[in-house]
Write a protein that holds these residues in place. Structure first.
Motif, PDB file in Angstrom:
ATOM      1  N   MET A  17     -13.061  33.942 -11.488  1.00  0.00           N
ATOM      2  CA  MET A  17     -11.871  33.422 -12.156  1.00  0.00           C
ATOM      3  C   MET A  17     -11.752  31.909 -11.989  1.00  0.00           C
ATOM      4  SD  MET A  17     -10.558  35.986 -13.567  1.00  0.00           S
ATOM      5  CE  MET A  17     -10.455  37.780 -13.501  1.00  0.00           C
ATOM      6  N   GLU A  18     -12.016  31.442 -10.745  1.00  0.00           N
ATOM      7  CA  GLU A  18     -11.973  29.998 -10.514  1.00  0.00           C
ATOM      8  C   GLU A  18     -13.072  29.283 -11.280  1.00  0.00           C
ATOM      9  OE1 GLU A  18      -9.705  28.373  -8.987  1.00  0.00           O
ATOM     10  OE2 GLU A  18      -8.571  30.157  -8.419  1.00  0.00           O
ATOM     11  N   THR A  19     -14.252  29.918 -11.344  1.00  0.00           N
ATOM     12  CA  THR A  19     -15.359  29.312 -12.097  1.00  0.00           C
ATOM     13  C   THR A  19     -15.007  29.176 -13.572  1.00  0.00           C
ATOM     14  OG1 THR A  19     -16.912  30.306 -10.543  1.00  0.00           O
ATOM     15  CG2 THR A  19     -17.796  29.521 -12.637  1.00  0.00           C
ATOM     16  N   ILE A  20     -14.405  30.240 -14.132  1.00  0.00           N
ATOM     17  CA  ILE A  20     -14.024  30.190 -15.553  1.00  0.00           C
ATOM     18  C   ILE A  20     -12.963  29.123 -15.779  1.00  0.00           C
ATOM     19  CG2 ILE A  20     -12.897  31.497 -17.381  1.00  0.00           C
ATOM     20  CD1 ILE A  20     -14.253  33.992 -16.247  1.00  0.00           C
ATOM     21  N   ARG A  21     -11.995  29.033 -14.855  1.00  0.00           N
ATOM     22  CA  ARG A  21     -10.929  28.030 -15.006  1.00  0.00           C
ATOM     23  C   ARG A  21     -11.490  26.611 -14.910  1.00  0.00           C
ATOM     24  NH1 ARG A  21      -8.168  29.946 -11.384  1.00  0.00           N
ATOM     25  NH2 ARG A  21      -6.888  31.366 -12.621  1.00  0.00           N
ATOM     26  N   ILE A  22     -12.459  26.422 -13.979  1.00  0.00           N
ATOM     27  CA  ILE A  22     -13.059  25.086 -13.824  1.00  0.00           C
ATOM     28  C   ILE A  22     -13.884  24.717 -15.055  1.00  0.00           C
ATOM     29  CG2 ILE A  22     -14.742  23.763 -12.484  1.00  0.00           C
ATOM     30  CD1 ILE A  22     -13.767  25.328 -10.020  1.00  0.00           C
TER      31      ILE A  22
ATOM     32  N   PRO B 126     -18.006  22.961 -20.829  1.00  0.00           N
ATOM     33  CA  PRO B 126     -18.971  24.026 -20.525  1.00  0.00           C
ATOM     34  C   PRO B 126     -20.207  24.001 -21.420  1.00  0.00           C
ATOM     35  CG  PRO B 126     -17.087  24.894 -21.713  1.00  0.00           C
ATOM     36  CD  PRO B 126     -16.774  23.472 -21.416  1.00  0.00           C
ATOM     37  N   ILE B 127     -20.122  23.415 -22.579  1.00  0.00           N
ATOM     38  CA  ILE B 127     -21.249  23.394 -23.512  1.00  0.00           C
ATOM     39  C   ILE B 127     -21.970  22.062 -23.350  1.00  0.00           C
ATOM     40  CG2 ILE B 127     -21.958  23.708 -25.882  1.00  0.00           C
ATOM     41  CD1 ILE B 127     -20.480  26.074 -24.692  1.00  0.00           C
TER      42      ILE B 127
ATOM     43  N   VAL C 112      -7.855  30.712 -23.976  1.00  0.00           N
ATOM     44  CA  VAL C 112      -8.718  29.582 -23.615  1.00  0.00           C
ATOM     45  C   VAL C 112      -8.235  28.296 -24.264  1.00  0.00           C
ATOM     46  CG1 VAL C 112     -11.040  28.649 -23.877  1.00  0.00           C
ATOM     47  CG2 VAL C 112     -10.733  30.998 -23.125  1.00  0.00           C
ATOM     48  N   THR C 113      -7.722  28.418 -25.502  1.00  0.00           N
ATOM     49  CA  THR C 113      -7.276  27.221 -26.230  1.00  0.00           C
ATOM     50  C   THR C 113      -5.889  26.775 -25.832  1.00  0.00           C
ATOM     51  OG1 THR C 113      -6.499  28.663 -27.986  1.00  0.00           O
ATOM     52  CG2 THR C 113      -8.700  27.717 -28.215  1.00  0.00           C
ATOM     53  N   LYS C 114      -5.193  27.490 -24.925  1.00  0.00           N
ATOM     54  CA  LYS C 114      -3.850  27.067 -24.517  1.00  0.00           C
ATOM     55  C   LYS C 114      -3.924  25.806 -23.673  1.00  0.00           C
ATOM     56  CE  LYS C 114      -1.528  31.518 -24.747  1.00  0.00           C
ATOM     57  NZ  LYS C 114      -0.867  32.572 -24.001  1.00  0.00           N
TER      58      LYS C 114
END
Length: 530
Positions: free
Chosen positions: A64-69, A75-76, A528-530
Motif C-alpha cells: 500500500m505504501e509502495t503504491i501511494r509513493i 511511475p512510468i 488514483v486520479t484524486k
C-alpha cells in the motif's frame, strides 16, 4: 513396451514448470511495473482468494505504501530510445531512434504535441518521467494512429484485390459481349432478308394508304382552319371584355390613389398653414428664431401624426384585403371538396336531435323548415318507482384498438410493438421534460430486470469499521460484474429531487445515469486520479 507407451502422471517439477510458463505468458501480455507474490489461501487451491489473508499480506509487505509513493511520483519511466520507437507514430515525419542524433529533443516534441507543455511530466538526461494518466493518453493516441495505418493498408490491399477481380470480370464480360454481338448480327441479317422479301407486298398497300392519308389530311386541315376562325373570333370578343375590365379596374385603382394623394396633399397643406399661423402667433411672445423653431417642432409632430394615421390606414386596408383573399380561398376550397352525404344530412336535419331525445325537445328548426315543427304535446306521467328495463349490452368492436396500430402511430423512431431484450436508446413515447425521459428509460430497465433479461444490480458494502478503505480485489470484482451501486443511486435520487433548484444539475444527473450503465467502469482509476 506397454510400460513405456503408458501415459505417465505429471511430476511436481513439470507441474511447477507449466504453472511458471503460464504465469510468464500472462505477465508478457500485461505491462507490470513490479511483481509481488502473495499467498491466496491456506488450502493451496486455485481460483480461491481469502480476502482478509490477501489484504493482510499486502499491508505487511508494504504494498500500500509502495503504491501511494509511486502514485505521488512518476511511475512510468521510458528511455529515450524506447519512447521514440514506441510513440513516434504520433508525430508524422519522426524517424526511428537509431537514425536520430537528438533523441532528447524528439521526445520533448512528441510529449509537448500529445500531452501539452504545461502538464505534469518531466524529462531527464536519459529517461522521460510520466504519470499514469499520461501513459494511458499516449497509449490511446498510439492505438488510434496504428488503427488508422492498419485501415489504410487494408484499404490498399482490398483495392488491389477488387481491381484484379474487376479486370477478370471485365475480360469475361468483353468475351460475352463479343459472342453475343456476333449472334445478334447474324440474327438481324436473317430478319433483314425476310423483311426485304415482304417489302414488295407492303409497297403496294403503302401506296394506297398514302393516297387515302393525303385526302384525309386535306379534310382535317380544312376543318382546322374553320374551327380556328371560330375560336379566334370568340377569343377577340373575350379579349375585348378583359381589356374593358382591366381598364375599369386600373381606373378605379388610379382614382383611389389620386384621392388618397390628394387627401395627403391637403392635410400637409393644412399643416403648413397651421405652422405659419403658429409662427406668427409665437412671434408676439418670443423672438423670431425661437418662434420659428417652436413652430417647426410642432409642425414635425403634426407630420408624424399624419404619417402614423397613413400607416394605420394602410395596415387596415392590407388586413381587409387579406381577409377577403382568405375568404375567397375558403370558398374555393369548400367548392372543390367532395360532398359528404352524412355531413350534409346532419347539417340540414341536425335540429331533430339524437334518436334518444325526448319528443318535443328536438330544438329550433332551421330557416325554411319552420312548417315542419309540430305543436308540443303534454307528456304522460309515468310511475318512476317501477324498474326500468335494462338496455341490451352491445358487443363493442375492438378491432380498431390494437397495440400494433397504436405503436405504429405513437412510438418514436423505428420502434415496433414487438418485445426487445435490451435497453432503449430513447423513450417509446415523446416527453418534453428531460426528467420524464429518464424516468421512462428507468421503467423499461425495471421491466427487463423483472422479465429476467437484465441481471439485477449488486451493491457493495463498506468495511465493518466504517472506513472508506475498500480492498482492491473487491473493487476489481465489483467493477467487472456490476453496472450500478447503491451509493451512486442514492446520490442520483437526491440530486434528482433538488434538480428544480439548480438548472445546471440536469446535465450532472444525465452524466451520472450514463456512468451507472457503463460496463467495466474502473473505480481504481478514479481513486488514483484524486
Amino acid at each position: 513396451m506397454g510400460a513405456e507407451t503408458r501415459k505417465r502422471s505429471p511430476t511436481l517439477s513439470s507441474q511447477f514448470k507449466r504453472s511458471l510458463e503460464l504465469l510468464m505468458r500472462t505477465l508478457g501480455v500485461c505491462q507490470p511495473f513490479f511483481v509481488r507474490c502473495i499467498k491466496p489461501n491456506e488450502f493451496k487451491k486455485p481460483m480461491l482468494f481469502d480476502r482478509e489473508l490477501c489484504v493482510r499480506q499486502l499491508r505487511y509487505s508494504g504494498m500500500m505504501e509502495t503504491i501511494r509513493i509511486r502514485r505521488a511520483g512518476y511511475p512510468i519511466r521510458y528511455t529515450f530510445v524506447e519512447f521514440v520507437d514506441r510513440y513516434r507514430v504520433l508525430m508524422p515525419g519522426v524517424k526511428p531512434a537509431y537514425k536520430q542524433g537528438n533523441l532528447h529533443g524528439t521526445c520533448q516534441r512528441i510529449a509537448e504535441a500529445v500531452l501539452g507543455k504545461d502538464d505534469d511530466w518531466q524529462i531527464g538526461k536519459t529517461k522521460i518521467f510520466l504519470k499514469d494518466h499520461h501513459d494511458m493518453l499516449l497509449e490511446i493516441e498510439r492505438d488510434k494512429a496504428i488503427t488508422d495505418k492498419v485501415i489504410l493498408i487494408q484499404k490498399v490491399v482490398r483495392g488491389f484485390k477488387d481491381r484484379s477481380h474487376f479486370l477478370k470480370v471485365r475480360n469475361a464480360a468483353l468475351m460475352i459481349q463479343r459472342n453475343w454481338r456476333g449472334h445478334n448480327c447474324r440474327r438481324n441479317y436473317e430478319a433483314m432478308r425476310i423483311g426485304f422479301l415482304r417489302l414488295q407486298a407492303l409497297y403496294r398497300s403503302r401506296k394506297l394508304h398514302r393516297q387515302y392519308h393525303m385526302a384525309r389530311q386535306r379534310i382535317i386541315e380544312f376543318q382546322a382552319r374553320c374551327r380556328g376562325f371560330l375560336v379566334r373570333r370568340a377569343f377577340r370578343h373575350r379579349l375585348w371584355a378583359v381589356f374593358t375590365i382591366q381598364a375599369y379596374g386600373r381606373g378605379m385603382i388610379a382614382r383611389r390613389l389620386y384621392k388618397r394623394l390628394k387627401g395627403e396633399y391637403f392635410r400637409r397643406l393644412e399643416a403648413e398653414k397651421l405652422r405659419l399661423l403658429e409662427e406668427e402667433r409665437l412671434r408676439k411672445e418670443m423672438s423670431a428664431k425661437k418662434a420659428k423653431e417652436e413652430a417647426e417642432k410642432k409642425h414635425q409632430l403634426r407630420l408624424a401624426q399624419l404619417a402614423r394615421e397613413d400607416a394605420e390606414r394602410e395596415i387596415k386596408e392590407k388586413a381587409e384585403t387579406r381577409r377577403k383573399k382568405e375568404l375567397l380561398q375558403k370558398m374555393e376550397k369548400a367548392r372543390n371538396e367532395p360532398v359528404n352525404d352524412s355531413d350534409m344530412v346532419d347539417k340540414m336535419f341536425g335540429f331533430l336531435g339524437m334518436t334518444a331525445s325526448l319528443p318535443g325537445q328536438e330544438g329550433q328548426a332551421p330557416d325554411g323548415f319552420e312548417d315542419l315543427e309540430r305543436v308540443g304535446r303534454v307528456l304522460e306521467e309515468d310511475d318512476l318507482d317501477m324498474s326500468l328495463p335494462l338496455p341490451e349490452e352491445e358487443e363493442e368492436d375492438l378491432s380498431e384498438y390494437k397495440f400494433a396500430k397504436f405503436a405504429a402511430t405513437s412510438f418514436q423512431g423505428t420502434t415496433t410493438h414487438t418485445y426487445i431484450r435490451r435497453p432503449l436508446k430513447q423513450p417509446l413515447l415523446y416527453h418534453e421534460d428531460e426528467g420524464d425521459q429518464l424516468a421512462a428509460l428507468a421503467v423499461w430497465i425495471t421491466i427487463l430486470r423483472f422479465m429476467g433479461d437484465l441481471p439485477e444490480p449488486k451493491y457493495h458494502t463498506a468495511m465493518t469499521d466504517g472506513s472508506e478503505k475498500i480492498p482492491v480485489m473487491t473493487k476489481i470484482y465489483e467493477t467487472l460484474g456490476k453496472k450500478s451501486y447503491k451509493k451512486e443511486l442514492q446520490a442520483l435520487q437526491s440530486e434528482g429531487e433538488s434538480a428544480h433548484l439548480d438548472g445546471h444539475k440536469k446535465s450532472s444527473v444525465r452524466q451520472k445515469l450514463v456512468s451507472l450503465t457503463l460496463k467495466k467502469k474502473s473505480k481504481l482509476t478514479e481513486e488514483v486520479t484524486k
